[in-house]
Design a protein around this motif. Structure first.
Motif, short mmCIF file in Angstrom:
data_model
loop_
_atom_site.label_atom_id
_atom_site.label_comp_id
_atom_site.label_asym_id
_atom_site.label_seq_id
_atom_site.Cartn_x
_atom_site.Cartn_y
_atom_site.Cartn_z
N PHE A 1 0.87 -1.22 -0.04
CA PHE A 1 -0.03 0.16 -0.07
C PHE A 1 0.75 1.17 -0.11
N SER A 2 0.30 2.50 -0.54
CA SER A 2 0.97 3.68 -0.43
C SER A 2 0.06 4.75 0.27
N ILE A 3 0.70 5.86 0.58
CA ILE A 3 -0.11 6.95 1.01
C ILE A 3 0.07 8.32 0.24
N THR A 4 -0.85 8.74 -0.28
CA THR A 4 -0.74 10.01 -1.20
C THR A 4 -1.40 11.08 -0.17
N ARG A 5 -0.48 12.35 -0.19
CA ARG A 5 -0.89 13.50 0.50
C ARG A 5 -1.05 14.57 -0.22
N LEU A 6 -1.96 15.52 -0.07
CA LEU A 6 -1.90 17.03 -0.66
C LEU A 6 -1.77 17.92 0.51
N ASN A 7 -0.73 18.85 0.36
CA ASN A 7 -0.48 19.76 1.19
C ASN A 7 -0.38 19.15 2.71
N GLY A 8 0.19 17.99 2.60
CA GLY A 8 0.67 17.24 3.82
C GLY A 8 -0.25 16.50 4.54
N LYS A 9 -1.57 16.49 3.94
CA LYS A 9 -2.54 15.77 4.39
C LYS A 9 -2.90 14.54 3.58
N ALA A 10 -3.36 13.32 4.21
CA ALA A 10 -3.59 12.17 3.54
C ALA A 10 -4.83 12.34 2.46
N LEU A 11 -4.67 12.10 1.20
CA LEU A 11 -5.63 12.30 0.34
C LEU A 11 -6.50 11.05 0.17
N ASN B 1 -11.27 15.54 -4.16
CA ASN B 1 -10.39 16.49 -3.15
C ASN B 1 -9.16 17.13 -3.89
N ALA B 2 -8.87 16.62 -5.11
CA ALA B 2 -7.65 17.20 -5.70
C ALA B 2 -8.19 18.13 -6.92
N GLN B 3 -7.40 19.16 -7.12
CA GLN B 3 -7.80 20.05 -8.26
C GLN B 3 -6.70 20.08 -9.46
N PRO B 4 -6.82 20.34 -10.54
CA PRO B 4 -5.88 20.21 -11.63
C PRO B 4 -4.62 21.29 -11.22
N GLY B 5 -3.59 20.58 -11.42
CA GLY B 5 -2.49 21.35 -11.03
C GLY B 5 -1.97 21.39 -9.63
N ASP B 6 -2.63 20.48 -8.80
CA ASP B 6 -2.22 20.31 -7.29
C ASP B 6 -1.14 19.51 -7.37
N THR B 7 -0.23 19.48 -6.50
CA THR B 7 1.05 18.71 -6.35
C THR B 7 0.81 17.63 -5.24
N LEU B 8 0.83 16.28 -5.61
CA LEU B 8 0.73 15.18 -4.80
C LEU B 8 1.83 14.59 -4.50
N THR B 9 2.12 14.12 -3.04
CA THR B 9 3.47 13.55 -2.58
C THR B 9 2.84 12.10 -2.45
N THR B 10 3.52 10.93 -2.77
CA THR B 10 3.02 9.74 -2.61
C THR B 10 4.05 8.85 -1.89
N THR B 11 3.84 8.20 -0.61
CA THR B 11 4.69 7.73 0.18
C THR B 11 4.88 6.35 -0.20
N LEU B 12 5.81 5.55 -0.60
CA LEU B 12 5.89 4.00 -0.73
C LEU B 12 6.87 3.67 0.44
N LEU B 13 6.94 2.16 0.44
CA LEU B 13 7.58 1.42 1.36
C LEU B 13 9.15 2.25 1.31
N HIS B 14 9.65 2.12 0.00
CA HIS B 14 10.98 2.47 -0.04
C HIS B 14 10.88 3.69 -1.11
N GLY B 15 10.85 4.96 -0.61
CA GLY B 15 11.05 6.25 -1.58
C GLY B 15 9.51 6.99 -1.52
N THR B 16 9.72 8.21 -2.16
CA THR B 16 8.60 8.98 -2.13
C THR B 16 8.64 9.58 -3.72
N LEU B 17 7.18 9.79 -4.17
CA LEU B 17 6.97 10.21 -5.43
C LEU B 17 6.33 11.44 -5.57
#
Length: 417
Positions: A380-390, A395-411
């Motif tokens: 499983f992974s965790i996607t955050r929008l502005n530091g909060k889990a999405l 809840n996401a708008q075009p142009g929003d930057t998302l951060t996805t946390t994996l077991l090894h690394g971040t996208l």
């Protein structure tokens, strides 16, 4: 016509007059006659029987005629057993008798009746029958034994006395009480009454009423009279007096003073004694018995108290001697109980600690299985929008930057819609 003055020549001496009366009696009453009369007195002295005959008025109390008589020893020796066998009674006061008498008169001793025979079929006289009638009436009224049934007070010290102030019996009674050999204290008060004649009934009832007005001041009533002729006892044999005595609320003690005679109030009073002196002795003896009882109780109380005190002292001594042993035994018991309690406490604490440690391990394991790292390890992974889990694409708008946390690394990614 002028009356001649008396002179020694035409007057009589007392002896001459008595001799003349004697002659008349011997001339006109030379034969015995049968006489109906009531005996007011009958006593035997030196083998002779001396009598007093009376006749009463219709009211049954006052005496209208009286004569003395005698049965000489030689005649009395024959008449007495014959009379007693036939009647079952001794010749006594109160009897109505039918006797054959020879009237005699002596210049010195006066008039008397010499009894030569007696009819034993002639029963008890008016006085005895009247007494029985009075007793029967009291029984029918339910008061016959009322005074007898009263309890005597434990202390008989306050004595209301009904008597004549001048009666020798009253003085004897007071002297006997005040001079008793035991130092017993008595308080007496006289309620005067007539002790003979027609006023006996009314005066004694008045005295009883006066005592009743101050009832709480007295322990008992004593009616005393002393000596006198038996015929003078008639006033004590009336229904009204008997009813008052029978129903009086204090015990009544009678000492009328005639050993041979029982009046009605003697028969219904609480206690009957023979004489005033005997009444005093009765009171003294009653107090002596009470004093003896109190003395006995006091001695018993002293003895029982001493025995109880000695028993308690011995018990306390035994307890005192046992205290060290009891203390040691008690301390040993307490130490054993404390040791047992300590062992139970340690065991309970150890058991509880083990249980809590096991519970904590289970909780920790549950927490570890639910940790983010464990979830990520499962792919499983965790996607955050502005530091909060999405949690929703909306809840996401075009142009929003998302951060996805994996077991090894971040996208990092940008939303394009």
């Amino acid at each position: 016509m002028a009356t001649a003055h008396p002179t020694s020549a035409n007057s009589l001496t007392l002896y001459e007059l008595n001799a003349h009366v004697r002659g008349l009696i011997e001339t006109h009453l030379d034969e015995p006659v049968w006489l109906r009369a009531e005996l007011s007195e009958a006593r035997e002295t030196r083998g002779h029987c001396y009598l007093e005959f009376v006749q009463k008025a219709d009211d049954g109390n006052s005496i209208v005629a009286r004569a003395r008589g005698q049965i000489w020893a030689n005649t009395w020796a024959l008449l007495r057993p014959h009379f007693e066998r036939a009647t079952g009674q001794r010749l006594s006061a109160g009897m109505q008798v039918l006797v054959e008498v020879r009237a005699t008169f002596h210049e010195l001793y006066g008039y008397s009746l010499n009894v030569v025979d007696i009819d034993p079929t002639y029963t008890l006289g008016d006085l005895a029958r009247r007494r029985q009638e009075i007793l029967h009436t009291l029984e029918q009224e339910g008061v016959l034994n009322m005074n007898k049934d009263l309890p005597l007070p434990r202390l008989l010290q306050r004595i209301a006395v009904i008597s004549s102030a001048s009666a020798a019996g009253y003085q004897d009674f007071c002297n006997q009480l005040s001079n008793n050999a035991y130092g017993l204290a008595f308080h007496t008060s006289l309620f005067p009454a007539v002790m003979q004649g027609d006023a006996v009934e009314s005066s004694i009832i008045a005295a009883l009423n006066a005592i009743a007005d101050q009832l709480d001041r007295w322990d008992c009533v004593v009616i005393i009279r002393g000596g006198g002729a038996a015929a003078d006892l008639n006033g004590f044999d009336t229904l009204a007096l008997a009813e008052n005595v029978a129903q009086f609320p204090l015990p009544v003690i009678t000492g009328i003073g005639h050993e041979r005679d029982d009046t009605v109030i003697d028969l219904i009073s609480h206690t009957r004694v023979k004489t005033p002196t005997a009444a005093a002795e009765f009171l003294i003896q009653h107090q002596l018995e009470e004093l003896a009882l109190l003395t006995s109780l006091a001695e018993r109380l002293t003895r029982c108290s001493a025995e109880r005190l000695r028993t308690e002292q011995e018990r306390l001594l035994r307890i005192a001697q046992q205290l060290p042993t009891l203390f040691t035994l008690r301390r040993t018991q307490e130490e054993q109980q404390l040791q047992l309690l300590w062992q139970r406490t340690v065991h309970a604490a150890t058991t509880r600690l083990t249980q809590q440690q096991h519970r904590l391990a289970l909780t920790e394991a549950k927490l570890q299985s639910a940790s983010p790292e464990q979830i990520l390890r499962l792919g499983f992974s965790i996607t955050r929008l502005n530091g909060k889990a999405l949690t929703a694409a909306a809840n996401a708008q075009p142009g929003d930057t998302l951060t996805t946390t994996l077991l090894h690394g971040t996208l990092t990614s940008t939303v394009n819609l």
